[in-house]
Design a protein around this motif. Structure first.
Motif, PDB file in Angstrom:
ATOM      1  N   ILE A 108       0.848  -1.202   0.000  1.00  0.00           N
ATOM      2  CA  ILE A 108       0.000   0.000   0.000  1.00  0.00           C
ATOM      3  C   ILE A 108       0.879   1.246   0.000  1.00  0.00           C
ATOM      4  O   ILE A 108       0.639   2.190  -0.755  1.00  0.00           O
ATOM      5  CB  ILE A 108      -0.963  -0.003   1.206  1.00  0.00           C
ATOM      6  CG1 ILE A 108      -1.960  -1.163   1.083  1.00  0.00           C
ATOM      7  CG2 ILE A 108      -1.692   1.332   1.331  1.00  0.00           C
ATOM      8  CD1 ILE A 108      -2.741  -1.445   2.370  1.00  0.00           C
ATOM      9  N   LEU A 109       1.928   1.253   0.830  1.00  0.00           N
ATOM     10  CA  LEU A 109       2.848   2.386   0.869  1.00  0.00           C
ATOM     11  C   LEU A 109       3.476   2.611  -0.503  1.00  0.00           C
ATOM     12  O   LEU A 109       3.544   3.742  -0.986  1.00  0.00           O
ATOM     13  CB  LEU A 109       3.938   2.159   1.922  1.00  0.00           C
ATOM     14  CG  LEU A 109       5.033   3.220   1.990  1.00  0.00           C
ATOM     15  CD1 LEU A 109       4.467   4.572   2.397  1.00  0.00           C
ATOM     16  CD2 LEU A 109       6.133   2.785   2.944  1.00  0.00           C
ATOM     17  N   GLY A 110       3.920   1.546  -1.147  1.00  0.00           N
ATOM     18  CA  GLY A 110       4.520   1.663  -2.471  1.00  0.00           C
ATOM     19  C   GLY A 110       3.556   2.255  -3.488  1.00  0.00           C
ATOM     20  O   GLY A 110       3.933   3.111  -4.295  1.00  0.00           O
ATOM     21  N   ASN A 111       2.311   1.807  -3.447  1.00  0.00           N
ATOM     22  CA  ASN A 111       1.295   2.356  -4.354  1.00  0.00           C
ATOM     23  C   ASN A 111       1.082   3.838  -4.095  1.00  0.00           C
ATOM     24  O   ASN A 111       0.917   4.629  -5.032  1.00  0.00           O
ATOM     25  CB  ASN A 111      -0.025   1.599  -4.206  1.00  0.00           C
ATOM     26  CG  ASN A 111       0.048   0.177  -4.717  1.00  0.00           C
ATOM     27  OD1 ASN A 111       0.915  -0.168  -5.511  1.00  0.00           O
ATOM     28  ND2 ASN A 111      -0.858  -0.660  -4.249  1.00  0.00           N
ATOM     29  N   ASN A 112       1.089   4.227  -2.821  1.00  0.00           N
ATOM     30  CA  ASN A 112       0.893   5.642  -2.473  1.00  0.00           C
ATOM     31  C   ASN A 112       2.090   6.499  -2.879  1.00  0.00           C
ATOM     32  O   ASN A 112       1.924   7.645  -3.324  1.00  0.00           O
ATOM     33  CB  ASN A 112       0.573   5.787  -0.990  1.00  0.00           C
ATOM     34  CG  ASN A 112      -0.803   5.266  -0.640  1.00  0.00           C
ATOM     35  OD1 ASN A 112      -1.700   5.226  -1.483  1.00  0.00           O
ATOM     36  ND2 ASN A 112      -0.990   4.844   0.594  1.00  0.00           N
ATOM     37  N   LEU A 113       3.294   5.963  -2.723  1.00  0.00           N
ATOM     38  CA  LEU A 113       4.483   6.692  -3.198  1.00  0.00           C
ATOM     39  C   LEU A 113       4.411   6.879  -4.707  1.00  0.00           C
ATOM     40  O   LEU A 113       4.650   7.977  -5.217  1.00  0.00           O
ATOM     41  CB  LEU A 113       5.761   5.927  -2.826  1.00  0.00           C
ATOM     42  CG  LEU A 113       6.228   6.024  -1.381  1.00  0.00           C
ATOM     43  CD1 LEU A 113       7.292   4.965  -1.092  1.00  0.00           C
ATOM     44  CD2 LEU A 113       6.759   7.414  -1.081  1.00  0.00           C
ATOM     45  N   GLN A 114       4.066   5.816  -5.409  1.00  0.00           N
ATOM     46  CA  GLN A 114       3.956   5.865  -6.869  1.00  0.00           C
ATOM     47  C   GLN A 114       2.972   6.960  -7.290  1.00  0.00           C
ATOM     48  O   GLN A 114       3.271   7.791  -8.145  1.00  0.00           O
ATOM     49  CB  GLN A 114       3.495   4.493  -7.400  1.00  0.00           C
ATOM     50  CG  GLN A 114       3.352   4.414  -8.897  1.00  0.00           C
ATOM     51  CD  GLN A 114       4.660   4.213  -9.619  1.00  0.00           C
ATOM     52  OE1 GLN A 114       5.669   3.834  -9.028  1.00  0.00           O
ATOM     53  NE2 GLN A 114       4.662   4.460 -10.907  1.00  0.00           N
ATOM     54  N   LYS A 115       1.812   6.952  -6.669  1.00  0.00           N
ATOM     55  CA  LYS A 115       0.767   7.922  -7.010  1.00  0.00           C
ATOM     56  C   LYS A 115       1.222   9.356  -6.724  1.00  0.00           C
ATOM     57  O   LYS A 115       0.972  10.264  -7.528  1.00  0.00           O
ATOM     58  CB  LYS A 115      -0.505   7.598  -6.230  1.00  0.00           C
ATOM     59  CG  LYS A 115      -1.682   8.469  -6.577  1.00  0.00           C
ATOM     60  CD  LYS A 115      -2.922   8.067  -5.792  1.00  0.00           C
ATOM     61  CE  LYS A 115      -4.069   9.002  -6.099  1.00  0.00           C
ATOM     62  NZ  LYS A 115      -5.238   8.729  -5.278  1.00  0.00           N
TER      63      LYS A 115
END
Length: 152
Positions: A9-16
């Motif tokens: 989830i953190l990775g997806n949020n960083l990406q976004k």
């Protein structure tokens, strides 16, 4: 230690957060390639401490990017799960982009109390303190560059 799904989830949020950055769009910065670089500007993989601009240049240069000594970066939570529980973070706050940074495995282990081998002596404490300071400063510099939210 963060649960596996928390890191995803953190990775997806960083990406976004990077994809939505007007700076990344204006400068045509490939987010995937940028995230392949360790976000610790003092990482030992680099010849010297970097600026964010220099990190961006590495991400754009195949020779430099592919010569980094790690295959992938890891999504590191800056506020540990134990701290987030104590401070009563919601899952959303804990996994928000402002609480994360892409780190190479070496920096991630060192950041997480020296890879579990944290030395209680003064030298070990000083090393860990300096590592935390540098990673937090790197996060601030990257957020300033990308013009994304700075803190929780």
């Amino acid at each position: 230690m963060a649960k596996k799904q928390d890191s995803t989830i953190l990775g997806n949020n960083l990406q976004k957060s990077y994809e939505e950055s007007s700076i990344f769009k204006d400068k045509n910065i490939d987010v995937e390639r940028f995230r392949s670089c360790c976000g610790n500007l003092w990482c030992e993989s680099y010849e010297k401490p970097l600026t964010v601009e220099e990190l961006v240049e590495i991400s754009k240069n195949n020779s430099q990017l592919f010569s980094l000594p790690y295959a992938i970066t890891e999504n590191a939570h800056l506020a540990a799960s134990s701290i987030s529980k104590k401070e009563k973070y919601t899952d959303e706050k804990y996994n928000s982009a402002v609480n994360g940074l892409d780190l190479c495995p070496t920096c991630h282990k060192a950041f997480d109390r020296n890879g579990g081998n944290f030395s209680p002596d003064n030298e070990g404490k000083a090393f860990h303190s300096k590592m935390i300071e540098r990673i937090i400063q790197s996060k601030i510099n990257i957020n300033d560059y990308a013009k994304v939210k700075k803190c929780l």
